[in-house]
Design an enzyme around this catalytic site. Structure first.
Site, PDB file in Angstrom:
ATOM      1  N   CYS A  17      -4.925   0.073   6.420  1.00  0.00           N
ATOM      2  CA  CYS A  17      -4.790   0.159   7.881  1.00  0.00           C
ATOM      3  C   CYS A  17      -5.757   1.177   8.458  1.00  0.00           C
ATOM      4  O   CYS A  17      -5.355   2.072   9.196  1.00  0.00           O
ATOM      5  CB  CYS A  17      -3.362   0.531   8.258  1.00  0.00           C
ATOM      6  SG  CYS A  17      -2.134  -0.494   7.475  1.00  0.00           S
ATOM      7  N   GLU A  24       0.861  -1.188   0.000  1.00  0.00           N
ATOM      8  CA  GLU A  24       0.000   0.000   0.000  1.00  0.00           C
ATOM      9  C   GLU A  24       0.895   1.235   0.000  1.00  0.00           C
ATOM     10  O   GLU A  24       1.784   1.366   0.837  1.00  0.00           O
ATOM     11  CB  GLU A  24      -0.892  -0.004   1.245  1.00  0.00           C
ATOM     12  CG  GLU A  24      -1.625   1.292   1.496  1.00  0.00           C
ATOM     13  CD  GLU A  24      -2.636   1.634   0.416  1.00  0.00           C
ATOM     14  OE1 GLU A  24      -2.740   2.819   0.055  1.00  0.00           O
ATOM     15  OE2 GLU A  24      -3.304   0.715  -0.091  1.00  0.00           O
ATOM     16  N   CYS A  70       3.347  -0.499   3.941  1.00  0.00           N
ATOM     17  CA  CYS A  70       1.961  -0.125   3.771  1.00  0.00           C
ATOM     18  C   CYS A  70       1.823   0.885   2.656  1.00  0.00           C
ATOM     19  O   CYS A  70       2.243   1.972   2.615  1.00  0.00           O
ATOM     20  CB  CYS A  70       1.405   0.413   5.024  1.00  0.00           C
ATOM     21  SG  CYS A  70      -0.401   0.376   5.069  1.00  0.00           S
ATOM     22  N   SER A 122       5.379   2.012   9.271  1.00  0.00           N
ATOM     23  CA  SER A 122       6.197   2.097   8.061  1.00  0.00           C
ATOM     24  C   SER A 122       7.040   3.359   8.022  1.00  0.00           C
ATOM     25  O   SER A 122       7.930   3.482   7.182  1.00  0.00           O
ATOM     26  CB  SER A 122       5.326   1.988   6.802  1.00  0.00           C
ATOM     27  OG  SER A 122       4.832   0.666   6.666  1.00  0.00           O
TER      28      SER A 122
END
Length: 582
Positions: free
Chosen positions: A64, A14, A560, A516
């Site tokens: 998330c 992501e 992510c 991240s």
């Protein structure tokens, strides 16, 4: 620039992540991580009502969502020192556990397994031999020659049609791929089955949260999930027992399929247990609170330095100054105005994009939208690796019973599979987790622990409701003047913290220090690499034109999003090919 291999963007994640590595003699000599997208949610939140922050922060990410909502309400509650009703804690805990189970299953099977599994090779497999191999290392009800044959036939139709669907554009036949055809067939079969089991975890979240992604049931002070065992319009016993059924089915998949699959792949790629360690300072925070104040937890948190488990120091509560006082961020190499190291409450978020002169990372300049989070240790600021590996190591070192049980069992299973393969199990101990495949195993073990704890949270909620307690909300009250709070959550990708400054009931400053960010951080003012960068240095890279090994290690962190890969000829810096990858 000579000697650069550029993977931009990294796919099956992501977000937009660019990785540059410098190869030399078949290995990676240096590496740089550059995040290529800026959202600015922190700026959007300034001046808004703290009660609404969690609805905005869910939009930081399309994956998330839940985790930012949780961390956000906790930050405001921490600023107000607000207690949360027990039922609300349990409902939140169920959402947290179900989200993590969904995320971990998807990460391994659908985002990372194809770095290790040669899908096309599965066409050569003998389904009966595959069934015997699967039986030797796992007890999963959806194995068997007929099932493997059906999947192989389906895959064959994909190939013959010229449309591989989700399996298109992979590095099939790459020299770093080494699984036998039968093991590849097993993995592809479980890839497809995992689609169903991750959905079951999502269903549980949607029932509790009103929808998913972007749950709707949180509130500063608790949840809006009305509980009444006798009312069809609320969270009643019928819905609670359906949630239990879903969690039990996911638990069975995690224990009997997911964990054994990761162990088997780690055994076949044993040589990778020495690659990808990188930053070996670890940070995790406690979660699944068991009381209204957030002072006891079912998941442990703390720090470890230098990879030495004996250095573990716990983080004990939502108010623990050890975490609150020691997190800082540096922007020396980040596209923000200035060059400072500050505590999140004292930060500003002023974008200052200077690009990449020459088209490549200048290690003396700014090269990423990610800041560089650091943790104070003995008066210095050091990088920290966060994620399931950090949480498993910290929990193991602190004596968490379920973690110790499943880690020790998994290591014995890994030794057993290695023995079946005729391989030595020397060096296979807790420290072997500090590696690229070790991160995958730690994530699977975390899913194993959470699958048990999810059912525990369910039992506690049902028992408490059975005693007549239906309370779900404690209304907040905002004082005049300034208050500060931090809300943390051990998210699927690691330690997540939201930091809020509230003045006269409005948000004055807001910062999100996300997993991240810790892991993808660029270098800091001392030249210290972040975890992605450090973990790549020293890794093999067999074919710079097909940098599969780069993907393996970066994916092991579960960054992510996805589209194309650019590769650079290390001899003269020219782009030699552009391919789409899975």
């Amino acid at each position: 620039m000579a000697n650069r291999v550029v993977v931009d963007p990294i796919t099956r994640i992501e977000g937009h992540l660019r990785i540059e590595v410098v190869p030399k003699n078949g290995y990676i000599k240096n590496a740089f991580s550059s995040t290529q997208m800026w959202r600015g949610i922190e700026v959007i939140l300034q001046g808004r009502d703290p009660d609404d922050a969690w609805m905005f922060t869910q939009r930081i990410c399309g994956v998330c969502t839940t985790v930012h909502a949780i961390a956000s309400v906790r930050s405001v509650e921490n600023a107000l020192q607000l207690e949360i009703p027990y039922n609300a804690q349990m409902v939140r805990n169920l959402i947290i556990a179900a989200h993590a189970l969904h995320d971990h299953i998807v990460h391994f099977y659908h985002l990372s397994a194809l770095d290790w599994v040669d899908v096309v090779s599965a066409l050569k497999a003998d389904p009966h031999k595959a069934a015997k191999i699967a039986e030797s290392y796992q007890n999963w009800k959806l194995n068997g020659a007929p099932i493997f044959k059906a999947v192989q036939d389906k895959l064959k139709k994909f190939v013959e049609s010229g449309q591989l669907g989700p399996f298109a554009n992979g590095y099939w036949g790459h020299p770093a791929m080494k699984l036998p055809p039968e093991v590849n067939l097993i993995a592809v079969t479980h890839y497809l089955q995992a689609l169903d089991y991750q959905r079951k975890a999502d269903q549980a979240i949607a029932i509790l949260g009103g929808k998913n992604p972007h749950i709707q049931n949180l509130a500063v002070g608790g949840v809006s999930t009305a509980i009444n065992p006798d009312n069809e319009a609320t969270l009643n016993m019928e819905r609670l027992y359906y949630i239990k059924q879903l969690l039990e089915e996911v638990r069975e998949f995690v224990h009997n399929c997911y964990v054994p699959d990761v162990i088997a792949i780690a055994a076949f790629y044993k040589e990778w247990l020495k690659y990808g360690r990188g930053v070996d300072n670890y940070l995790a925070v406690p979660d699944l609170p068991q009381d209204t104040k957030g002072e006891t937890f079912d998941i442990y948190g703390g720090t470890i330095f230098g990879g030495d488990l004996s250095t573990v120091k716990p983080i004990r509560s939502f108010n623990d100054p050890y975490f609150r006082d020691n997190v800082v961020e540096n922007i020396t190499h980040s596209w923000y105005r200035g060059d400072w190291t500050r505590h999140p409450w004292d930060e500003e978020t002023v974008p200052n994009y200077t690009g990449m002169p020459g088209g490549y990372v200048n290690e003396n300049g700014k090269y990423s939208w990610t800041k560089a989070p650091r943790f104070k240790k003995d008066g210095t600021h050091v990088p920290m690796q966060v994620g399931p590996l950090a949480q498993i190591l910290v929990s193991y070192a602190l004596g968490h019973k379920l973690t110790r049980k499943y880690v020790d069992s998994a290591l014995e299973q890994l030794k057993s599979v290695l023995s079946l393969l005729g391989e030595s199990s020397d060096g296979v101990d807790i420290n072997a987790l500090q590696s690229t495949p070790g991160r995958h195993l730690a994530r699977a073990l975390r899913a194993q622990v959470l699958s048990d704890l999810a059912l525990k949270q369910w039992e506690q909620l049902v028992d408490n409701v059975g005693r007549g307690d239906l309370e779900i909300y404690n209304p907040p009250s905002y004082p005049a003047g300034e208050v500060k709070g931090v809300g943390f959550h051990e998210a699927p990708r690691g330690t997540l913290s939201h930091w809020v400054v509230i003045e006269n009931g409005k948000i004055k400053n807001y910062q999100a220090v996300v997993p991240s960010t810790w892991n993808s951080s660029p270098m800091d003012d001392k030249g210290q690499h972040g975890p992605y960068e450090a973990s790549l240095i020293g890794n093999p890279i067999a074919e710079p034109e097909k940098p599969l090994e780069v993907l393996r290690t970066v994916h092991s962190f579960d960054p992510c999003i996805a589209c194309a890969v650019h590769m650079v000829d290390p001899e003269d810096g020219s782009e030699i090919t552009k391919v789409k990858v899975l």
